[in-house]
Each structure stands twice: as C-alpha cells, then as structure tokens.
Scaffold this motif. Structure first.
Motif, PDB file in Angstrom:
ATOM      1  N   UNK A  37     -47.501  45.730   9.106  1.00 25.31           N
ATOM      2  CA  UNK A  37     -47.278  44.925   7.468  1.00 25.31           C
ATOM      3  C   UNK A  37     -48.742  45.369   6.702  1.00 25.31           C
ATOM      4  N   UNK A  38     -48.934  46.031   4.716  1.00 28.04           N
ATOM      5  CA  UNK A  38     -50.150  45.957   4.540  1.00 28.04           C
ATOM      6  C   UNK A  38     -50.474  44.349   3.711  1.00 28.04           C
ATOM      7  N   UNK A  39     -51.606  43.656   3.531  1.00 27.98           N
ATOM      8  CA  UNK A  39     -52.106  42.641   2.525  1.00 27.98           C
ATOM      9  C   UNK A  39     -52.617  42.979   2.081  1.00 27.98           C
ATOM     10  N   UNK A  40     -52.813  42.863   0.827  1.00 30.62           N
ATOM     11  CA  UNK A  40     -54.221  43.235  -0.232  1.00 30.62           C
ATOM     12  C   UNK A  40     -54.430  41.493   0.449  1.00 30.62           C
ATOM     13  N   UNK A  41     -55.769  41.951   0.085  1.00 31.93           N
ATOM     14  CA  UNK A  41     -56.453  40.498  -0.018  1.00 31.93           C
ATOM     15  C   UNK A  41     -57.011  39.529  -0.868  1.00 31.93           C
ATOM     16  N   UNK A  42     -56.588  39.354  -2.006  1.00 29.62           N
ATOM     17  CA  UNK A  42     -56.006  39.138  -3.523  1.00 29.62           C
ATOM     18  C   UNK A  42     -54.931  37.476  -2.410  1.00 29.62           C
ATOM     19  N   UNK A  43     -54.145  38.840  -2.103  1.00 29.54           N
ATOM     20  CA  UNK A  43     -52.918  37.242  -0.933  1.00 29.54           C
ATOM     21  C   UNK A  43     -53.421  36.358  -0.087  1.00 29.54           C
ATOM     22  N   UNK A  44     -54.622  36.694   0.588  1.00 29.59           N
ATOM     23  CA  UNK A  44     -54.938  36.287   2.038  1.00 29.59           C
ATOM     24  C   UNK A  44     -55.225  34.788   1.206  1.00 29.59           C
ATOM     25  N   UNK A  45     -54.732  33.810   2.000  1.00 29.46           N
ATOM     26  CA  UNK A  45     -55.542  32.909   1.671  1.00 29.46           C
ATOM     27  C   UNK A  45     -56.048  31.701   2.889  1.00 29.46           C
ATOM     28  N   UNK A  46     -57.553  31.146   3.156  1.00 34.00           N
ATOM     29  CA  UNK A  46     -58.180  30.644   3.943  1.00 34.00           C
ATOM     30  C   UNK A  46     -57.108  29.859   4.903  1.00 34.00           C
ATOM     31  N   UNK A  47     -56.495  28.631   4.259  1.00 35.88           N
ATOM     32  CA  UNK A  47     -55.513  28.314   5.576  1.00 35.88           C
ATOM     33  C   UNK A  47     -53.669  27.720   5.303  1.00 35.88           C
ATOM     34  N   UNK A  48     -52.872  27.923   6.129  1.00 35.61           N
ATOM     35  CA  UNK A  48     -51.530  27.729   5.543  1.00 35.61           C
ATOM     36  C   UNK A  48     -51.369  26.743   4.942  1.00 35.61           C
ATOM     37  N   UNK A  49     -52.038  25.953   5.147  1.00 35.21           N
ATOM     38  CA  UNK A  49     -52.139  24.987   3.074  1.00 35.21           C
ATOM     39  C   UNK A  49     -51.749  25.846   2.239  1.00 35.21           C
ATOM     40  N   UNK A  50     -52.748  26.557   1.804  1.00 35.46           N
ATOM     41  CA  UNK A  50     -53.220  27.098   0.726  1.00 35.46           C
ATOM     42  C   UNK A  50     -52.110  28.015   0.489  1.00 35.46           C
ATOM     43  N   UNK A  51     -51.918  28.443   1.997  1.00 38.50           N
ATOM     44  CA  UNK A  51     -50.614  30.070   1.995  1.00 38.50           C
ATOM     45  C   UNK A  51     -49.233  29.282   1.139  1.00 38.50           C
ATOM     46  N   UNK A  52     -49.352  27.987   1.720  1.00 37.50           N
ATOM     47  CA  UNK A  52     -47.821  27.109   1.514  1.00 37.50           C
ATOM     48  C   UNK A  52     -47.628  26.392  -0.540  1.00 37.50           C
ATOM     49  N   UNK A  53     -48.867  26.464  -0.514  1.00 38.96           N
ATOM     50  CA  UNK A  53     -49.303  26.149  -1.949  1.00 38.96           C
ATOM     51  C   UNK A  53     -48.506  26.705  -2.558  1.00 38.96           C
ATOM     52  N   UNK A  54     -49.130  28.066  -2.799  1.00 40.24           N
ATOM     53  CA  UNK A  54     -48.561  29.500  -3.512  1.00 40.24           C
ATOM     54  C   UNK A  54     -47.431  29.884  -2.940  1.00 40.24           C
TER      55      UNK A  54
END
Length: 166
Positions: free
Chosen positions: A104-121
């Motif tokens: 997988x390839x992940x741009x830093x702009x879509x790397x969130x600090x924690x799981x809750x931030x990811x789910x909110x996004x």
C-alpha cells in the motif's frame, strides 16, 4: 514530512507484523512498491496515488493467481498501524485480501495520529464508500487452542510506503 507521526505508524505496523518505509517523495514510494513487488503476478488498484506505477509482473487473468496486491488508501492511523481501504470502480476488495502480499501507498496528508481521528475522517467522506476494510498488519487467526495462524483469511505480508504529498 511529519516524521514523528510516520515513525509511530512504522513502529505500530511493525508490532502488528507489517513493514512500513518512509519515502522522501511519491516517486520514491512508487520505487519501493516496484522493488517489493518484483516480477511476481500482481493486482494493482486504479487509484490516483498509484498513477505512474508500472510493475514488472503481469496482471493474472484470474485474481486468485496474483501473488501481490497493490492499493492506495482512504487513510491510515499511526497509533495502531491501521490502513483504511474502500472499494470503488477499479478498486475491488480482493486486491488487498487475495494475494499473499499486500502493498500500500500512504500519503502523509491521510495519516492520522490515532484511530479515532481516522474514523472521524472516514465519516466525513462524501460520497461514503459502500464498504470499508480496516487492515492492521498481516492476516492472523487463532484456532480453538489459540494457535495463531498467519495468512488464514488474507495476506501473509503487508508493506506500506509512506510519503510526503504536500
């Protein structure tokens, strides 16, 4: 690049049995994907983050014959090493789960600090994908005697290239 966040993601994915490398650019991230894939038969999602990716291996006629699956992501959580994937036209769910290796390839702009931030996004996506996969390292499953088996319901290896995109 937010090095601390990327380093946390690398550490947490490693703890889950995966591997992440920090690339200096999008081109370097694609080079990592090429190196990891080698000349093995591969499925590659039609994802904007994978634009320009050419692999040495051929795309198999039958997806079950693929040894490598390459995906982009909707996002990732650094604190757990989790990738969020969403199916779309040209991005079938099987790309990440059928082959023995998921890249997988992940741009830093879509790397969130924690799981809750990811789910909110993910909850703010419009349109919302019809389904999502949350992947934290290689597939693992325990039998009734708690014997852990890797690769039972998905890939035995997960490798991620993280790169700065802004």
């Amino acid at each position: 690049m937010n090095g601390e966040l990327a380093e946390l993601f690398r550490e947490r994915l490693a703890a889950a049995g995966g591997l992440a490398e920090l690339a200096a650019s999008h081109d370097e991230a694609l080079s990592l994907i090429r190196r990891w894939a080698g000349d093995r038969p591969a499925l590659v999602d039609d994802h904007p983050d994978l634009k320009g990716l050419e692999l040495a291996g051929e795309r198999p006629a039958d997806p079950w014959d693929a040894e490598v699956g390459v995906t982009g992501v909707l996002g990732a959580a650094a604190d757990t090493g989790t990738l969020a994937l969403g199916p779309a036209p040209g991005r079938p769910r099987g790309t990440a789960v059928l082959p023995g290796t998921h890249l997988a390839i992940v741009p830093l702009s879509r790397l969130y600090g924690d799981y809750a931030e990811l789910i909110a996004a993910l909850g703010r996506l419009d349109p919302m994908p019809s389904g999502m996969q949350l992947v934290t390292g290689p597939s693992r499953s325990g039998d009734i005697e708690s014997a852990m088996i890797q690769g039972m319901h998905g890939p035995r290896a997960v490798r991620v290239a993280v790169y700065p995109d802004a």
